[in-house]
Design a protein around this motif. Structure first.
Motif, PDB file in Angstrom:
ATOM      1  N   THR A   5      11.231   1.497   4.616  1.00 18.32           N
ATOM      2  CA  THR A   5      12.088   0.731   5.541  1.00 18.32           C
ATOM      3  C   THR A   5      13.540   1.193   5.431  1.00 18.32           C
ATOM      4  O   THR A   5      14.239   1.341   6.446  1.00 18.32           O
ATOM      5  CB  THR A   5      11.974  -0.772   5.235  1.00 18.32           C
ATOM      6  OG1 THR A   5      10.615  -1.163   5.384  1.00 18.32           O
ATOM      7  CG2 THR A   5      12.855  -1.591   6.153  1.00 18.32           C
TER       8      THR A   5
ATOM      9  N   ARG B 241       4.514   6.971  10.820  1.00 20.60           N
ATOM     10  CA  ARG B 241       4.092   5.635  10.384  1.00 20.60           C
ATOM     11  C   ARG B 241       3.772   5.664   8.894  1.00 20.60           C
ATOM     12  O   ARG B 241       3.393   6.708   8.354  1.00 20.60           O
ATOM     13  CB  ARG B 241       2.816   5.210  11.120  1.00 20.60           C
ATOM     14  CG  ARG B 241       3.057   4.818  12.559  1.00 20.60           C
ATOM     15  CD  ARG B 241       1.842   4.094  13.131  1.00 20.60           C
ATOM     16  NE  ARG B 241       2.214   3.423  14.359  1.00 20.60           N
ATOM     17  CZ  ARG B 241       2.311   4.006  15.551  1.00 20.60           C
ATOM     18  NH1 ARG B 241       2.095   5.297  15.672  1.00 20.60           N
ATOM     19  NH2 ARG B 241       2.665   3.305  16.616  1.00 20.60           N
TER      20      ARG B 241
ATOM     21  N   ALA C 159      12.154  -3.841   8.938  1.00 24.54           N
ATOM     22  CA  ALA C 159      11.377  -2.861   9.719  1.00 24.54           C
ATOM     23  C   ALA C 159      11.222  -3.334  11.158  1.00 24.54           C
ATOM     24  O   ALA C 159      11.177  -2.521  12.084  1.00 24.54           O
ATOM     25  CB  ALA C 159      10.010  -2.646   9.065  1.00 24.54           C
ATOM     26  N   ARG C 160      11.170  -4.656  11.361  1.00 29.80           N
ATOM     27  CA  ARG C 160      11.074  -5.205  12.729  1.00 29.80           C
ATOM     28  C   ARG C 160      12.453  -5.328  13.381  1.00 29.80           C
ATOM     29  O   ARG C 160      12.587  -5.921  14.455  1.00 29.80           O
ATOM     30  CB  ARG C 160      10.405  -6.587  12.688  1.00 29.80           C
ATOM     31  CG  ARG C 160       8.926  -6.542  12.304  1.00 29.80           C
ATOM     32  CD  ARG C 160       8.214  -7.861  12.605  1.00 29.80           C
ATOM     33  NE  ARG C 160       8.687  -8.967  11.802  1.00 29.80           N
ATOM     34  CZ  ARG C 160       7.957  -9.606  10.864  1.00 29.80           C
ATOM     35  NH1 ARG C 160       6.707  -9.243  10.641  1.00 29.80           N
ATOM     36  NH2 ARG C 160       8.460 -10.605  10.190  1.00 29.80           N
ATOM     37  N   GLU C 161      13.474  -4.843  12.667  1.00 32.51           N
ATOM     38  CA  GLU C 161      14.860  -4.817  13.160  1.00 32.51           C
ATOM     39  C   GLU C 161      15.419  -6.217  13.377  1.00 32.51           C
ATOM     40  O   GLU C 161      16.214  -6.453  14.300  1.00 32.51           O
ATOM     41  CB  GLU C 161      14.983  -3.941  14.421  1.00 32.51           C
ATOM     42  CG  GLU C 161      14.484  -2.523  14.173  1.00 32.51           C
ATOM     43  CD  GLU C 161      14.814  -1.540  15.283  1.00 32.51           C
ATOM     44  OE1 GLU C 161      15.486  -1.942  16.252  1.00 32.51           O
ATOM     45  OE2 GLU C 161      14.412  -0.365  15.167  1.00 32.51           O
TER      46      GLU C 161
ATOM     47  N   ASP D 146       2.142  -1.015  11.997  1.00 32.94           N
ATOM     48  CA  ASP D 146       2.337  -0.044  13.086  1.00 32.94           C
ATOM     49  C   ASP D 146       3.806   0.233  13.387  1.00 32.94           C
ATOM     50  O   ASP D 146       4.146   0.759  14.439  1.00 32.94           O
ATOM     51  CB  ASP D 146       1.588  -0.505  14.354  1.00 32.94           C
ATOM     52  CG  ASP D 146       2.072  -1.870  14.815  1.00 32.94           C
ATOM     53  OD1 ASP D 146       3.029  -2.390  14.198  1.00 32.94           O
ATOM     54  OD2 ASP D 146       1.507  -2.405  15.792  1.00 32.94           O
ATOM     55  N   THR D 147       4.698  -0.104  12.434  1.00 33.48           N
ATOM     56  CA  THR D 147       6.125   0.217  12.621  1.00 33.48           C
ATOM     57  C   THR D 147       6.292   1.709  12.863  1.00 33.48           C
ATOM     58  O   THR D 147       5.799   2.541  12.090  1.00 33.48           O
ATOM     59  CB  THR D 147       6.932  -0.155  11.349  1.00 33.48           C
ATOM     60  OG1 THR D 147       6.727  -1.525  11.070  1.00 33.48           O
ATOM     61  CG2 THR D 147       8.414   0.156  11.513  1.00 33.48           C
TER      62      THR D 147
ATOM     63  N   SER E 241       7.057  -0.167   0.624  1.00 33.78           N
ATOM     64  CA  SER E 241       7.562  -0.922   1.773  1.00 33.78           C
ATOM     65  C   SER E 241       9.087  -0.836   1.890  1.00 33.78           C
ATOM     66  O   SER E 241       9.606  -0.649   2.990  1.00 33.78           O
ATOM     67  CB  SER E 241       7.083  -2.370   1.727  1.00 33.78           C
ATOM     68  OG  SER E 241       7.412  -2.951   0.516  1.00 33.78           O
TER      69      SER E 241
ATOM     70  N   MET F  98       9.721  -6.059   5.569  1.00 35.77           N
ATOM     71  CA  MET F  98       9.006  -6.142   6.854  1.00 35.77           C
ATOM     72  C   MET F  98       9.912  -6.677   7.970  1.00 35.77           C
ATOM     73  O   MET F  98       9.821  -6.239   9.122  1.00 35.77           O
ATOM     74  CB  MET F  98       7.778  -7.035   6.657  1.00 35.77           C
ATOM     75  CG  MET F  98       6.703  -6.826   7.666  1.00 35.77           C
ATOM     76  SD  MET F  98       6.084  -5.127   7.684  1.00 35.77           S
ATOM     77  CE  MET F  98       5.833  -4.950   9.424  1.00 35.77           C
TER      78      MET F  98
ATOM     79  N   LYS G  92      14.222   4.255   7.274  1.00 31.79           N
ATOM     80  CA  LYS G  92      14.407   3.960   8.712  1.00 31.79           C
ATOM     81  C   LYS G  92      15.838   3.483   8.975  1.00 31.79           C
ATOM     82  O   LYS G  92      16.465   3.894   9.958  1.00 31.79           O
ATOM     83  CB  LYS G  92      13.383   2.901   9.158  1.00 31.79           C
ATOM     84  CG  LYS G  92      13.632   2.326  10.545  1.00 31.79           C
ATOM     85  CD  LYS G  92      12.490   1.399  10.971  1.00 31.79           C
ATOM     86  CE  LYS G  92      12.932   0.416  12.066  1.00 31.79           C
ATOM     87  NZ  LYS G  92      13.590   1.022  13.221  1.00 31.79           N
TER      88      LYS G  92
ATOM     89  N   LEU H 191       3.757  -0.682   6.184  1.00 31.20           N
ATOM     90  CA  LEU H 191       4.550  -1.204   7.312  1.00 31.20           C
ATOM     91  C   LEU H 191       3.761  -1.338   8.607  1.00 31.20           C
ATOM     92  O   LEU H 191       4.342  -1.406   9.695  1.00 31.20           O
ATOM     93  CB  LEU H 191       5.780  -0.306   7.544  1.00 31.20           C
ATOM     94  CG  LEU H 191       6.810  -0.259   6.414  1.00 31.20           C
ATOM     95  CD1 LEU H 191       7.986   0.631   6.794  1.00 31.20           C
ATOM     96  CD2 LEU H 191       7.312  -1.657   6.040  1.00 31.20           C
TER      97      LEU H 191
END
Ligand SMILES: NC(=O)C1=CN([C@@H]2O[C@H](COP(=O)(O)OP(=O)(O)OC[C@H]3O[C@@H](n4cnc5c(N)ncnc54)[C@H](O)[C@@H]3O)[C@@H](O)[C@H]2O)C=CC1
Ligand SMILES: O=C(CO)COP(=O)(O)O
Length: 335
Positions: free
Chosen positions: A12, A44, A143-145, A51-52, A8, A140, A15, A49
């Motif tokens: 991330t 993905r 990852a969702r920014e 559906d990031t 995870s 997480m 990204k 993560l």
């Protein structure tokens, strides 16, 4: 840029690096070829993560040579207890100029070594080419920014600044530090304190208990960090208090969750079966206690967590044991 470990946080952080530098290739190394394929083809990593969607400049491979070739920055994000065994194979493949960054928050069982020390020993790199990144960084949420700050620590300030620039994204703000010991210890011990907080919550204790354990947890973390050569002000920052608050508050934290399950009465074996991600505190707690014992540092919460993990203390007796200790002034910083 290379990120070794596509769980995870490794995924991330890849990204983050890719969003920070859209023209740069970021390559992840995955143990499992099917994970590498999902990342490269579908952008993905659904197991970790959901559906990031990963940026187009992130790809992955299970072939380590391909990942490390020509990398300037090598980021390590595997479970702490597995790191040392993997480094000898990676050593000849790491480019001679590359800087190595640890994202890991564990202490090695048996040696009490921090991950930056394991890296220095196994890769024979000078301190200015080894850095750590730590802070309130639940993967997480990043990852969702969701806006997040962190700390990059390296003895060489210029290296820390270069790494910070490389991972500055619109939603990720790294500060710099030269206190590698403090930044690492903050990240390691907060996992043990999160286990304790989780246990209390699992026993249906409320916010007074939680705040008391967090605050006294920070006191014992600071004692250990200072005894090892870290700076007390680091413990008041993102890698100390910041990470402690995030981890002890969040249902996303694996350590917090593991503690909660223990508090509800599950055995450690049952908890381990339920966890499909790394909860570093479960193994590192013993190493933290060993390190504190060697240095003569009192860490009563850590000692109690270790006793619970070893089955020597019932979760019902954890609170009474901590409260039965001798009274002392709150600001007493003696070890
Ligand atoms: N997930 C998070 O929110 C954060 C995690 N960290 C730290 O990052 C480090 C990595 O954690 P996560 O990515 O969360 O763990 P994870 O459990 O999500 O993933 C671990 C990764 O390492 C791989 N792995 C497992 N055993 C291995 C072995 N023996 N050899 C090689 N690879 C192996 C797994 O296949 C997986 O790709 C830990 O030290 C953790 O404390 C730090 C900040 C945030
Ligand atoms: O380190 C983390 C947040 O900063 C993640 O915590 P957990 O490993 O307990 O999920």
């Amino acid at each position: 840029m290379a990120v070794l470990g596509s769980g995870s946080w490794g995924t991330t952080f890849a990204k983050v690096l890719a969003d920070a530098a859209p023209d740069t290739d970021v390559m992840l190394w995955s143990r499992r070829p099917e994970v590498a394929e999902e990342i490269s083809v579908h952008h993905r990593n659904s197991r970790y993560l959901g559906d990031t969607l990963l940026p187009g400049n992130v790809s992955a491979s299970a072939v380590i040579d391909a990942v490390l070739a020509d990398s300037d920055l090598v980021v390590l994000a595997v479970p702490a207890q597995t790191l040392r065994a993997q480094l000898p194979a990676w050593r000849p493949l790491i480019p001679p100029h590359a800087v190595v960054v640890s994202l890991m928050k564990g202490l090695e069982v048996g040696t009490d070594a921090r991950m930056s020390e394991v890296i220095a020993e196994e890769l024979a790199l000078p301190p200015e080419r080894i850095a750590v990144l730590s802070g309130p960084n639940l993967a997480m949420e990043i990852a969702r920014e969701e806006p997040t700050a962190s700390v990059v620590a390296c003895p060489d300030h210029d290296t820390a600044t270069w790494i910070a620039a490389a991972c500055t994204a619109s939603y990720f703000r790294p500060y710099t530090s030269t206190d590698v010991i403090g930044v690492e210890i903050g990240g390691i011990v907060k996992n043990v304190i999160a286990l304790a907080v989780g246990i209390c919550e699992g026993r249906r204790m409320g916010d007074n208990t939680k705040a008391s354990v967090i605050t006294r947890g920070l006191a014992e973390t600071t004692r250990l960090a200072v005894a090892l050569g870290g700076r007390p002000e680091t413990m008041a920052g993102l890698a100390g208090m910041g990470d402690l608050i995030a981890t002890c508050s969040s249902a996303l934290s694996r350590n917090h969750t593991a503690g909660h399950l223990l508090g509800q009465g599950l055995t450690l074996d049952q908890v381990t079966v339920r966890m499909n991600q790394t909860a570093e505190g479960i193994k590192s707690a013993q190493a933290v206690l060993d390190s504190a014992t060697k240095l003569g540092v009192d860490m009563p919460i850590t000692a109690s967590v270790v006793a619970v993990l070893q089955g020597r203390l019932s979760v019902n007796d954890l609170g009474p044991r901590l409260l039965a200790r001798n009274l002392k002034p709150e600001g007493d910083h003696a070890p």
